[in-house]
Scaffold this motif. Structure first.
Motif, short mmCIF file in Angstrom:
data_model
loop_
_atom_site.label_atom_id
_atom_site.label_comp_id
_atom_site.label_asym_id
_atom_site.label_seq_id
_atom_site.Cartn_x
_atom_site.Cartn_y
_atom_site.Cartn_z
N TRP A 76 35.97 70.31 46.79
CA TRP A 76 36.47 71.57 47.35
C TRP A 76 37.52 72.19 46.43
N VAL A 77 38.43 71.34 45.94
CA VAL A 77 39.47 71.82 45.02
C VAL A 77 38.85 72.33 43.73
N GLU A 78 37.92 71.54 43.19
CA GLU A 78 37.32 71.88 41.90
C GLU A 78 36.45 73.14 41.96
N LYS A 79 35.65 73.26 43.03
CA LYS A 79 34.65 74.33 43.08
C LYS A 79 35.06 75.54 43.91
N VAL A 80 36.11 75.39 44.74
CA VAL A 80 36.47 76.50 45.63
C VAL A 80 37.92 76.95 45.42
N THR A 81 38.87 76.05 45.72
CA THR A 81 40.26 76.52 45.76
C THR A 81 40.80 76.92 44.39
N GLU A 82 40.60 76.08 43.38
CA GLU A 82 41.13 76.42 42.06
C GLU A 82 40.45 77.67 41.49
N PRO A 83 39.11 77.79 41.57
CA PRO A 83 38.48 79.04 41.12
C PRO A 83 38.97 80.26 41.91
N ALA A 84 39.20 80.08 43.22
CA ALA A 84 39.67 81.20 44.04
C ALA A 84 41.06 81.63 43.61
N ILE A 85 41.93 80.66 43.36
CA ILE A 85 43.30 80.98 42.90
C ILE A 85 43.25 81.68 41.55
N ALA A 86 42.39 81.17 40.66
CA ALA A 86 42.25 81.80 39.34
C ALA A 86 41.75 83.24 39.48
N LEU A 87 40.81 83.47 40.39
CA LEU A 87 40.29 84.81 40.62
C LEU A 87 41.39 85.73 41.12
N ARG A 88 42.22 85.25 42.06
CA ARG A 88 43.29 86.08 42.58
C ARG A 88 44.27 86.44 41.47
N ARG A 89 44.52 85.52 40.56
CA ARG A 89 45.43 85.81 39.44
C ARG A 89 44.82 86.91 38.55
N GLN A 90 43.51 86.86 38.38
CA GLN A 90 42.85 87.90 37.58
C GLN A 90 42.95 89.26 38.29
N VAL A 91 42.82 89.24 39.61
CA VAL A 91 42.98 90.48 40.37
C VAL A 91 44.41 91.00 40.23
N ASN A 92 45.38 90.09 40.32
CA ASN A 92 46.78 90.48 40.15
C ASN A 92 47.01 91.12 38.77
N ALA A 93 46.31 90.57 37.77
CA ALA A 93 46.47 91.07 36.40
C ALA A 93 45.67 92.34 36.16
N GLY A 94 44.80 92.69 37.09
CA GLY A 94 44.01 93.91 36.97
C GLY A 94 42.72 93.76 36.19
N THR A 95 42.34 92.50 35.89
CA THR A 95 41.11 92.28 35.13
C THR A 95 39.88 92.09 36.01
N ARG A 96 40.12 91.92 37.31
CA ARG A 96 39.02 91.81 38.27
C ARG A 96 39.35 92.68 39.48
N PRO A 97 38.33 93.26 40.14
CA PRO A 97 38.59 94.10 41.30
C PRO A 97 38.83 93.25 42.56
N LEU A 98 39.55 93.82 43.52
CA LEU A 98 39.83 93.14 44.78
C LEU A 98 38.56 92.81 45.54
N GLN A 99 37.52 93.61 45.33
CA GLN A 99 36.24 93.37 46.02
C GLN A 99 35.65 92.01 45.66
N ASP A 100 35.98 91.49 44.48
CA ASP A 100 35.47 90.17 44.08
C ASP A 100 36.00 89.08 45.00
N ILE A 101 37.23 89.24 45.49
CA ILE A 101 37.79 88.27 46.43
C ILE A 101 37.03 88.33 47.75
N GLN A 102 36.76 89.56 48.20
CA GLN A 102 36.01 89.73 49.45
C GLN A 102 34.62 89.11 49.33
N ALA A 103 34.00 89.29 48.18
CA ALA A 103 32.67 88.73 47.96
C ALA A 103 32.71 87.20 47.95
#
Length: 222
Positions: free
Chosen positions: A104-131
């Motif tokens: 769960w940590v390897e495949k879900v939580t850590e990738p999700a946290i990394a994605l949120r950081r990318q959203v914070n940095a503006g390199t990914r859209p917020l919709q990616d989190i919703q998806a």
């Protein structure tokens, strides 16, 4: 015979009392295991709560319970595996839980946290989190973990109920054997009294016989 019955009951009391003590210790052990299992669940819930808070707000402060839960979960897991090392099946269930959370940590939580950081940095859209959240991958892992820990805890609860029944049965036997001991001790005391009275009667009869023979021999009233 009564002394033999007393000693038999006495031996049974010793055995059953040891069984009661041993079973009580095992019940205490099971309570400890159940408490540790509940702590594992709490650790995992902290991880889930922290991760979700960070996904929503993007604030690193929300990750504090995630990091704390992640650290304590694997520490508590090692401790609990040692506590139940006398039950290989339960140890294996714990290893399966550990593998579920690790994945769960390897495949879900850590990738999700990394994605949120990318959203914070503006390199990914917020919709990616919703998806990501809508795929419910994290829920699948966590539901599996909850089912595993529920099964683990139920087995411990069943063992505790069985041990409590054993202790109750042994305690009842101790009570019954103590009653036998008390009754037979009373009968032994009674029998010694009967024997003493019989000896007194025998001594009185011997006195009569001895006195009569002495008088026949000496002819003296004394």
């Amino acid at each position: 015979k009564r002394r033999g019955d007393f000693q038999t009951a006495q031996g049974a009391v010793g055995e059953n009392f040891e069984l009661v003590q041993d079973t009580a210790e095992r019940v205490d052990h099971t309570f400890e295991v159940l408490a540790d299992a509940a702590q594992l669940l709490a650790d995992a819930v902290n991880m889930e709560t922290g991760m979700r808070g960070f996904m929503l707000a993007g604030d690193d402060g929300f990750l504090d319970p995630y990091h704390a839960g992640k650290e304590t979960f694997f520490e508590d897991m090692k401790v609990l595996q040692k506590v139940v090392d006398d039950n290989p099946a339960q140890v294996e269930r714990l290893r399966e839980m550990e593998a579920t959370i690790s994945e769960w940590v390897e495949k879900v939580t850590e990738p999700a946290i990394a994605l949120r950081r990318q959203v914070n940095a503006g390199t990914r859209p917020l919709q990616d989190i919703q998806a990501l959240v809508s795929r419910q991958e994290g829920k699948k892992y966590f539901d599996a973990f909850r089912a595993q820990i529920a099964a683990f805890s139920q087995i411990e609860a069943d063992l505790m109920a069985e041990r409590q029944d054993t202790a109750t049965g042994a305690g009842s036997k101790v009570t019954a054997d103590l009653k036998v001991m008390n009754e037979n001790e009373a009968w032994v005391t009674h029998t010694y009294g009967v024997i003493g009275q019989a000896n007194d009667i025998m001594a009185s009869a011997v006195d009569m016989e001895t006195g009569m023979r002495g008088y026949l021999l000496a002819g003296q009233d004394a």
